[in-house]
Design a protein around this motif. Structure first.
Motif, PDB file in Angstrom:
ATOM      1  N   GLY A  21       0.544  -1.398  -0.116  1.00 29.47           N
ATOM      2  CA  GLY A  21      -0.489  -0.387  -0.062  1.00 29.47           C
ATOM      3  C   GLY A  21       0.766   1.188   0.115  1.00 29.47           C
ATOM      4  O   GLY A  21       0.109   2.455   0.131  1.00 29.47           O
ATOM      5  N   ILE A 315      -1.263   0.414  -7.185  1.00 28.82           N
ATOM      6  CA  ILE A 315      -1.872   0.374  -5.630  1.00 28.82           C
ATOM      7  C   ILE A 315      -3.340  -0.527  -5.970  1.00 28.82           C
ATOM      8  O   ILE A 315      -3.380  -1.364  -5.371  1.00 28.82           O
ATOM      9  CB  ILE A 315      -2.330   1.867  -5.363  1.00 28.82           C
ATOM     10  CG1 ILE A 315      -1.122   2.821  -4.764  1.00 28.82           C
ATOM     11  CG2 ILE A 315      -3.509   2.068  -4.266  1.00 28.82           C
ATOM     12  CD1 ILE A 315      -0.430   2.137  -3.681  1.00 28.82           C
ATOM     13  N   ARG A 319      -4.575  -4.014  -4.333  1.00 26.18           N
ATOM     14  CA  ARG A 319      -5.364  -4.735  -3.722  1.00 26.18           C
ATOM     15  C   ARG A 319      -6.112  -5.920  -4.560  1.00 26.18           C
ATOM     16  O   ARG A 319      -6.894  -6.301  -4.084  1.00 26.18           O
ATOM     17  CB  ARG A 319      -6.214  -3.440  -4.419  1.00 26.18           C
ATOM     18  CG  ARG A 319      -6.567  -1.853  -3.295  1.00 26.18           C
ATOM     19  CD  ARG A 319      -6.112  -2.451  -2.262  1.00 26.18           C
ATOM     20  NE  ARG A 319      -6.757  -1.965  -0.964  1.00 26.18           N
ATOM     21  CZ  ARG A 319      -7.217  -2.631   0.524  1.00 26.18           C
ATOM     22  NH1 ARG A 319      -5.717  -2.303   0.591  1.00 26.18           N
ATOM     23  NH2 ARG A 319      -8.143  -2.304   1.366  1.00 26.18           N
TER      24      ARG A 319
END
Ligand code: KG4
Ligand code: ZN
Length: 341
Positions: A21, A315, A319
């Motif tokens: 992250g 990013i 995820r």
């Protein structure tokens, strides 16, 4: 998880390394100067420039992050939408790296990545999804204007978009009519700061329509006729500033009012915005004002993450990988017309 992400959908060659992250590096090589003399992006030139820059940019991103290729857990790239021959460069390079390292590869929708860039904090350069909440997201760039309902992480629905020109295109094309260099958006923003936004009353297209769509070509035409009828105005700096402020006010009012209306109708308490036009100071200011007035939380992408960058691709890729989305095969192709659903 450590990911190398590449982005080459238009005129920025970008590579980023993302770990858990956090953005460890985000290198961007912009081609704006190259395309400026043509007044817009020339796909063939963009592709050649991406080919020249992709490896040095990727190398720089790895070096800045202090990461060796062997430490990567996965590789990601923009799969679409974008210019086909530009997309191919980053996409195929990323697939090749994944193949050589025998690591997972994931292709990312550029607009879906924009949806998550407002959750990256400029101070920590980390995405904070602990604060995530359902939101209406405005994506405004040179090629796109979209309103998206983000119901939960990785779950979204497009509410509306432009039926002709994008907001950034409207800035760039009206600026061109005023003789400003490409891309005119940043210059209009600067000149508008010294002008009177009420000097001229330009149309606010689709402002009162009961949908989430946008249209900016009528506004552009209206500015064209205005300049045709008042050519001497362009020789007077004060009048050019007034014109810039008035055009900007029309674009910003439509974007802000329609975004707030969509947020209220969909009963979300949060609004986010990203894309190059989100750098516009009037848009940032008016969104802040309107959200405050309506009790909405506002998250604007940091200016350096508004324009195209590989960090947002990395990013989102992380995820998705953490959520175990199915991985594509290594012979997957680019999708230049990949519309967000
Ligand atoms: O997201 P982006 O870098 O590239 C695309 O994918 O199109 O956005 C570029 C667009 C251009 O139209 C540029 O004029 C506009 O964003 N832009 C601005 C500002 N900064 C960039 N428009 C208005 N005000 C600004 N400050
Ligand atoms: Zn973009």
């Amino acid at each position: 998880m450590t990911i190398l992400a590449l982005e080459t959908s238009c005129d920025e060659t970008s590579a980023a390394v993302v770990r858990d992250g956090k953005i460890l590096s985000n290198v961007i090589s912009s081609q704006i100067k190259l395309h400026a003399e043509y007044g817009g992006v020339v796909p063939e030139l963009a592709a050649r420039e991406h080919l020249k820059n992709i490896l040095p940019v990727a190398q720089a991103a790895l070096a800045e992050a202090g990461i060796s290729p062997a430490q990567l857990d996965a590789v990601a790239a923009t799969q679409g939408p974008g210019l086909a021959i530009a997309l191919l460069v980053g996409f195929k390079a990323a697939q090749s790296v994944a193949f050589a390292l025998n690591k997972p590869f994931i292709g990312i929708n550029h607009h879906e990545a924009h949806l998550y860039s407002p959750w990256i904090s400029g101070e920590t350069l980390a995405a904070d999804f602990s604060k995530f909440q359902p939101n209406v997201s405005l994506i405004v760039s040179g090629g796109h204007t979209l309103l998206v309902l983000v119901e939960s992480e990785l779950k979204h629905r497009v509410l509306g978009g432009t039926i002709d020109d994008a907001a950034g295109e409207c800035f760039d094309k009206t600026g061109k009519l005023m003789g400003l260099p490409y891309p005119a958006g940043p210059m209009i923003d600067k000149l508008a700061g010294q002008g009177n936004p009420s000097a001229h009353d330009f149309p606010r297209p689709l402002l009162h329509d009961a949908n989430d769509d946008f249209s900016f070509s009528g506004l552009k035409t209206s500015v064209r006729y205005f300049i045709r009828d008042h050519p001497a105005l362009l020789d007077d700096r004060k009048k050019v500033c007034d014109l810039c402020a008035s055009v900007q006010a029309a674009i910003v009012e439509v974007l802000v009012k329609k975004t707030i209306r969509a947020a209220k109708r969909n009963s979300v308490r949060c609004v986010t915005a990203s894309g190059g036009v989100t750098c516009n100071s009037a848009l940032r200011h008016e969104l802040e004002r309107a959200c405050k007035k309506n009790g909405l939380i506002l998250r604007l992408a940091e200016k350096n993450l508004c324009t195209d960058n590989a960090a947002m691709i990395g990013i989102l890729a992380e995820r998705k990988l953490v959520a175990n989305v199915p991985l594509p095969l290594l012979d997957e192709e680019i999708m230049p017309g990949w519309a967000l659903a």
